[in-house]
Design an enzyme around this catalytic site. Structure first.
Site, PDB file in Angstrom:
ATOM      1  N   ASN A  86      -6.770   0.524  -2.565  1.00 14.59           N
ATOM      2  CA  ASN A  86      -7.448   1.404  -1.595  1.00 14.59           C
ATOM      3  C   ASN A  86      -6.698   2.708  -1.373  1.00 14.59           C
ATOM      4  OD1 ASN A  86      -5.501  -0.265  -0.364  1.00 14.59           O
ATOM      5  ND2 ASN A  86      -6.394   0.029   1.655  1.00 14.59           N
ATOM      6  N   HIS A 100      -8.475  -9.942   1.043  1.00 11.35           N
ATOM      7  CA  HIS A 100      -8.268  -9.782   2.481  1.00 11.35           C
ATOM      8  C   HIS A 100      -9.388 -10.567   3.149  1.00 11.35           C
ATOM      9  CE1 HIS A 100      -7.278  -7.192   6.141  1.00 11.35           C
ATOM     10  NE2 HIS A 100      -8.314  -7.942   6.514  1.00 11.35           N
ATOM     11  N   HIS A 116       0.877  -1.171   0.000  1.00 14.70           N
ATOM     12  CA  HIS A 116       0.000   0.000   0.000  1.00 14.70           C
ATOM     13  C   HIS A 116       0.917   1.225   0.000  1.00 14.70           C
ATOM     14  CE1 HIS A 116      -3.584  -2.415   1.191  1.00 14.70           C
ATOM     15  NE2 HIS A 116      -2.660  -3.157   1.783  1.00 14.70           N
ATOM     16  N   HIS A 130      -2.015 -12.520   3.084  1.00 12.14           N
ATOM     17  CA  HIS A 130      -1.593 -12.461   4.494  1.00 12.14           C
ATOM     18  C   HIS A 130      -2.309 -13.452   5.420  1.00 12.14           C
ATOM     19  CE1 HIS A 130      -5.052  -9.819   4.421  1.00 12.14           C
ATOM     20  NE2 HIS A 130      -4.376  -8.707   4.174  1.00 12.14           N
ATOM     21  N   ASP A 158       2.709  -6.582   2.857  1.00 13.29           N
ATOM     22  CA  ASP A 158       1.571  -5.738   3.206  1.00 13.29           C
ATOM     23  C   ASP A 158       2.065  -4.393   3.746  1.00 13.29           C
ATOM     24  OD1 ASP A 158      -1.038  -4.946   3.463  1.00 13.29           O
ATOM     25  OD2 ASP A 158      -1.462  -6.117   5.261  1.00 13.29           O
TER      26      ASP A 158
END
Length: 449
Positions: free
Chosen positions: A93, A175, A61, A229, A299
């Site tokens: 996102n 996720h 991210h 994850h 992540d």
């Protein structure tokens, strides 16, 4: 034409480590067993060091656009280069979220100007954008937030999930935390200011329910699916007999931290999915070793220290990791918990195969010369102030590791080394994806060129 000879390296090949020389021409690997007599424009003396394929981080991210006070594609890609990461796949996102192909293209345009390493961007699923997902091309895949998201990126209604799995072709990743379970736990613990409750709210059951739900959809619709994850050992049985549709990954915070570390690190290790137990650390590591888990990612999700220092639950979830992930694993190899071949598989070859990244993931003739030179004897201590990420902190602050990258090459070009630092003029390129090759289980010999 430009030629570079990486001379006298310990070359980490898919199935062995061999001392020799690697010849690169115009950004491609020409020969992995070149003789010392070969003519080259540049000779890199690699004596005593190891040459690995560049790390591919398939879950980051980088906050660009919209949240660039935390990170942007320039600072994040510099952190990548310093950590041996030569390619990344970034999540949707951002602000605005990348939920249209046009939104993905906008992010690619930003990366073309800023990124020191290679890049790709997922398209995000919403409850009602299947038509947009169907039109998406030349992207790694679709990202679904089955829990833990804001705005319209949350997709937890069964009918919407069914449509996405049934009516799209791109590989999907998700996720996996069950939103209903998380909300019920949060209501039960309402008013808490205890950071350890984060792992009670986002508990094992939330992860297991969502992973079971998603993997059942993948099997029923015969749709390639990647579990992001994995945080609990209890999820591992759901990943058994995964071929040909399901793959999975762990992130290093779920292997190296557990709930006992909240007392020492507090919100620095507040993550979604949450940190779990010491038994989960052990189980996830075993899942890597036995092949139940195929990929290691980070992540990487930075926030400022000021934001992270807010009292729980105002403190946001997320931590930076891209510039330390390879060193953390090299340190494990130095204490014989894994081999360099396994690291190259988990961090380079496997993610390239999962997402169909053409010419990536291996040191092999014809592949792109995305390489990282490492010194297995070098020791460094991770320090907040020395981090290249814009957030300027690490949950591993103060930890001393043995085994570090000393130079990173993208398409044969040195984008960073310990002597000269960064090449400010170089930019990475957009990754190429070929999903027709069938993903991880159908590319045992590598993704090819």
């Amino acid at each position: 034409m430009s030629r570079t000879l990486f001379q006298n390296a310990n070359v980490v090949l898919p199935d062995s480590v061999r001392t020799g020389s690697v010849l690169v021409e115009d950004g491609k690997i020409l020969d992995v067993d070149a003789g010392s007599h070969v003519q080259a424009d540049e000779v890199v003396d690699c004596s005593g060091r190891y040459l690995l394929p560049g790390v591919i981080d398939d879950q980051v991210h980088f906050r660009d656009p919209g949240l660039t006070h935390k990170e942007d594609l320039e600072t994040a890609s510099r952190a990548c280069a310093a950590g041996g990461v030569t390619s990344f796949l970034e999540m949707p996102n951002t602000k605005p979220p990348a939920i249209t192909l046009a939104g993905v293209r906008d992010k690619e345009a930003i990366a073309a100007k800023k990124s020191r390493v290679n890049y790709g961007f997922y398209i995000g699923a919403t409850p009602d954008n299947v038509a947009e997902l169907q039109q998406a091309t030349d992207v790694p895949g679709i990202k679904i937030f089955i829990g833990s998201s804001t705005g319209n990126l949350l997709v937890d209604e069964q009918a919407a999930l069914e449509r996405i799995f049934a009516e799209t072709d791109l590989p999907i990743c998700a996720h996996c935390e069950d939103e209903a379970t998380v909300r019920a736990n949060a209501e039960r613990l309402a008013g808490t200011t205890d950071i350890t409750d984060h792992s009670r709210i986002r508990d094992e059951n939330a992860a297991v329910i969502a992973t079971k739900r998603a993997t059942e959809l993948a099997r029923r619709y015969k749709h390639r699916f990647h579990v992001l994850h994995v945080s609990t050992a209890a999820e591992l049985p759901l990943l058994a007999d995964a071929a040909p549709y399901i793959t999975a990954e762990i992130c290093l915070h779920h292997v190296f931290f557990n709930v006992d570390d909240y007392a020492r690190l507090g919100s620095r290790i507040q993550m979604n999915p949450s940190i779990k137990t010491r038994a989960d650390n052990k189980g996830l590591w075993q899942g890597l070793l036995d092949g139940t888990i195929q990929v290691i990612a980070t992540d990487h999700a930075p926030h400022t220290l000021e934001e992270k220092s807010q009292p729980y639950p105002q403190s946001p979830s997320g931590l930076p990791a891209v510039e330390n992930s390879l060193a953390l694993m090299l340190d494990q190899a130095n204490v014989d918990r894994c081999t360099l071949n396994q690291i190259a598989s988990w961090m380079s070859d496997a993610p390239a195969r999962v997402w169909g990244m053409v010419g990536k993931g291996r040191i092999e003739a014809g592949y792109d010369a995305d390489l990282v030179l490492v010194d297995m004897n070098e020791k460094r201590t991770i320090r907040d102030a020395q981090q290249h990420t814009k957030s300027r902190w690490s949950p591993w602050d103060g930890d001393t590791l043995q085994g570090w990258p000393v130079a990173t090459y993208v398409h044969g070009h040195c984008v960073w080394n310990t002597i000269r630092g960064f090449d400010e003029s170089f930019r990475g390129t957009k990754l190429r994806f070929d999903h027709s090759r069938g993903g991880f289980w159908n590319t045992v010999d590598g993704i090819g060129t």
